[in-house]
Structures are given as structure tokens and as C-alpha cells.
Design an enzyme around this catalytic site. Structure first.
Site, short mmCIF file in Angstrom:
data_model
loop_
_atom_site.label_atom_id
_atom_site.label_comp_id
_atom_site.label_asym_id
_atom_site.label_seq_id
_atom_site.Cartn_x
_atom_site.Cartn_y
_atom_site.Cartn_z
N ASP A 1 -59.35 9.68 52.73
CA ASP A 1 -58.69 8.37 53.12
C ASP A 1 -59.66 7.81 54.24
OD1 ASP A 1 -56.75 6.79 54.08
OD2 ASP A 1 -56.62 8.09 55.96
N ASP B 1 -59.00 4.84 57.19
CA ASP B 1 -58.46 4.85 58.62
C ASP B 1 -57.99 5.99 59.03
OD1 ASP B 1 -58.69 1.81 59.11
OD2 ASP B 1 -58.13 1.86 57.21
N ASP C 1 -54.74 11.21 56.71
CA ASP C 1 -54.15 11.52 58.07
C ASP C 1 -52.78 10.90 58.26
OD1 ASP C 1 -54.91 8.75 57.97
OD2 ASP C 1 -54.29 8.56 60.07
#
Ligand SMILES: O=P(O)(O)OC[C@H]1O[C@H](O[C@H]2O[C@H](CO)[C@@H](O)[C@H](O)[C@H]2O)[C@H](O)[C@@H](O)[C@@H]1O
Length: 338
Positions: free
Chosen positions: A83, A85, A276
């Protein structure tokens, strides 16, 4: 009288009063829906859990369990999904300034040298590429609705994988652009609000909006979406995300990539997915359901998750990636010595 019963009992209430009552009921249910969104905006994502110690036992650090991970990869081909960000770059107030460090870029480049590596993000591909700047990676932008093979192919990537291009939400582009313009207009007076066009999906950022304005913001967004039943609203880290209702997400995207990487035996692949946010849970769930590979959640706090392992923050992600590349380099060197 049961709220909403039809036809209205004429003897008990006049038609005018009935209409007023229904209007009130409608308002009440809108307020309830808006307030549940508001509650969810106040929470972080995914939901925090309070008890800490048991969580660490169930989701140990991927660094402390590094040997367990590499042992599971024996005889298998590791594929790395990342991922962006909050995973490769720290969360910052301005989405346009979410730069990754040079050392993180080097760590990603390092794993891509040995393993097929993909960025799987809510961002549009062009934007995330401007941050990552690595041509040897696969990119799955717009929450996996825009998938592209590497523009510069490492030797270990099969030729057929290079030409991957998949955009399952193409027909929604005009609608997404229309809604983008409406949202820009509707939110222009809300200080701190930012609408980001991620090509096949949109983000409405409220990280910099005063909390007292959040309910007004969600009302504006929902009023626009009321006219677009083919779009749905989800939530990430201080962001409202709008995307087509099609059955496609980061989980589907990684399944697509695994099937199209050109390996003879799909079962011999060990995917590692690091992320996240809530949208990464779709990918963690795919891996968990298939009992294939590992999800690694990046979080300082215990959260409900389908990931197997955890890492605290992007700097630990970098350490993990460096270690993975080192492990591969040394095991290749050892094999050559034999
Ligand atoms: O799938 P991801 O790569 O994690 O993308 C999800 C969203 O990330 C970005 O927003 C988040 O990061 C910003 C920069 O740190 C932060 O300001 C924002 O509050 C976070 O939600 C991106 O801007 C969004 O478009 C993505 O949907």
C-alpha cells in the site's frame, strides 16, 4: 401507530399531520444515518481495540517473526504487495505532500530486484507514480481499479505480465468526473476540505476540517451521492472515499495480479501484502481465506484486522523490505557457492 405505516389511519391523524409526521420520521432517519457516519468519522480506521497484550500475541511483529516468514517461502516465489499512504509514506496533512524518503525508495527498489512487486493504492496511478518513481513495479491504482504492468521489466518478471492493463470501472469515468465537480462546488466553503480525483474513485479529505463541521460535510457528500446510486461511500483515515459499486477492491486486484503474473503453478506463490488502512483489509482477507501468504498491518495501535503480522510504522516497513532483499541476496549467494 407504527412509524411509516401505510395507509395512514385517517381517524387518528389528519392527512396534513400525517405528512408532517412522515417528514419528521424521514428527517430523523437521515439524521441517524448521518450521525452514524459522523461517529465513524471520529473513529480511526480500522476500529481500535483497547486490550493490547493479546493483540500483539495474535499479530506479532513481522520483524521478530522474519525467520518464520522466510521459512514459509521455501520452494515458493514471493510476491510483494505494498500500500502507499501510511505504509511507504507517513500520513501528513496535505495529500499532495505525502512523499516517500529516498531510503524507502531504495528499499522498495531492492525487493523489486528479486520479487515481483506491486503498489496497491487508493491513489490514481499517475499520482502514486510521481511519488514512487520506480518503473520496475506493477501499479494497482484507484483501489485496484486501474492495474498496469511495469514499464521497465526486471528479468524475473515474465514477458506476458509486462503488458498487463486492466480497468474494470472504465464506464464510470464520466460519472466520477461529474461527481468530482459537484463535490468541489458543494465543499468549497468548508475550510480545510480537499477533494482529490483518483481517476476511478474520489477522496474527500477532512483531516484539516474542524470537527464541528464534519456533520455538515457528510451531509453535503451524501446529498450529492443520493443522485448516484451506482457510487458508494466508504471511509479511510480521515477521508471519505467514493467509488463505483462494482465488486472490485484491493483484494480482487491482488487475486488478478497473482493469476496474471505468468507463473506456472499459482499455488507455489507466497504473497506478502503490507498495508495500514481499512481498504487493505480486503487484501488481507483474500490471503487469509486462501491460506496463502501473509498480510502485515502497519499500525502503532491494536486494530481489528485480518492481517497475520504487524509493523508499527513506515520505518519498520523499510527495515522489513531491506531484510527481505538481504535474505534473498545472501541465500542466492550461498546457493552459488555450493
Ligand atoms: O490506499 P492508500 O495508498 O493508503 O490510499 C488511501 C488514501 O490515501 C491518501 O490519504 C491518506 O494520506 C494522506 C497523506 O498522508 C492524508 O492526508 C489523508 O488524511 C489520508 O487519508 C490519499 O490522499 C487518498 O486519496 C487515498 O484514498
Amino acid at each position: 401507530m407504527a412509524a411509516g405505516s401505510y395507509p395512514p389511519p385517517r381517524s387518528a391523524v389528519s392527512i396534513a399531520n400525517y405528512k408532517k409526521l412522515m417528514c419528521h420520521v424521514d428527517q430523523l432517519s437521515k439524521t441517524c444515518r448521518a450521525s452514524s457516519w459522523l461517529e465513524s468519522m471520529k473513529e480511526s480506521s480500522p476500529t481500535y481495540l483497547s486490550a493490547d497484550s493479546d493483540w500483539k500475541r495474535r499479530h506479532p511483529s513481522a520483524l521478530s517473526k522474519f525467520d518464520e516468514i522466510t521459512a514459509a517461502s521455501m520452494g515458493k516465489k514471493i510476491v510483494v504487495f505494498l500500500d502507499y499512504d501510511g505504509t511507504l509514506s507517513p500520513i501528513v496533512e496535505d495529500p499532495d505532500s505525502a512523499f516517500m524518503t529516498e531510503s524507502m525508495r531504495a528499499a522498495v527498489k531492492g525487493v523489486a530486484k528479486y520479487f515481483p512487486t506491486a503498489i496497491v493504492t487508493g491513489r490514481c496511478i499517475d499520482k502514486v507514480f510521481s511519488f514512487v518513481q520506480l518503473e520496475e513495479l506493477f501499479y494497482a491504482g484507484s483501489h485496484g481499479m486501474d492495474i498496469k504492468g511495469p514499464t521497465k521489466c526486471p528479468k524475473h518478471i515474465k514477458a506476458q505480465a509486462k503488458s498487463i492493463l486492466f480497468q474494470p470501472a472504465n464506464e464510470f469515468l464520466p460519472m466520477i468526473n461529474e461527481v468530482y465537480n459537484l463535490l468541489l462546488e458543494k465543499t468549497k466553503l468548508i475550510p480545510g476540505c480537499k477533494v482529490e480525483n483518483n481517476r476511478f474513485c474520489l477522496s474527500v479529505h477532512f483531516r484539516c476540517v474542524e470537527e464541528k463541521r464534519w456533520s455538515g460535510l457528510i451531509e453535503e457528500v451524501r446529498s450529492v451521492l443520493a443522485n448516484y446510486p451506482d457510487l458508494r461511500l466508504t471511509q479511510g483515515r480521515k477521508v471519505l472515499e467514493i467509488r463505483p459499486t462494482i465488486e472490485w477492491n484491493k483484494g480482487k486486484a491482488i487475486e488478478f495480479l497473482l493469476e496474471n503474473l505468468g507463473f506456472d503453478n499459482y499455488a507455489d506463490i507466497l504473497p506478502i501484502y503490507i498495508g495500514d488502512d481499512r481498504t487493505d483489509e480486503d487484501a488481507f482477507k483474500v490471503l487469509r481465506d486462501r491460506q496463502q501468504g501473509f498480510g502485515i498491518l502497519v499500525s502503532k495501535f491494536p486494530k481489528e484486522t485480518n492481517a497475520t503480522y504487524s509493523l508499527k510504522e513506515p520505518s519498520e516497513v523499510k527495515d522489513f523490505l531491506l531484510r527481505l532483499a538481504d535474505w534473498k541476496r545472501f541465500s542466492q549467494r550461498d546457493r552459488l557457492k555450493l
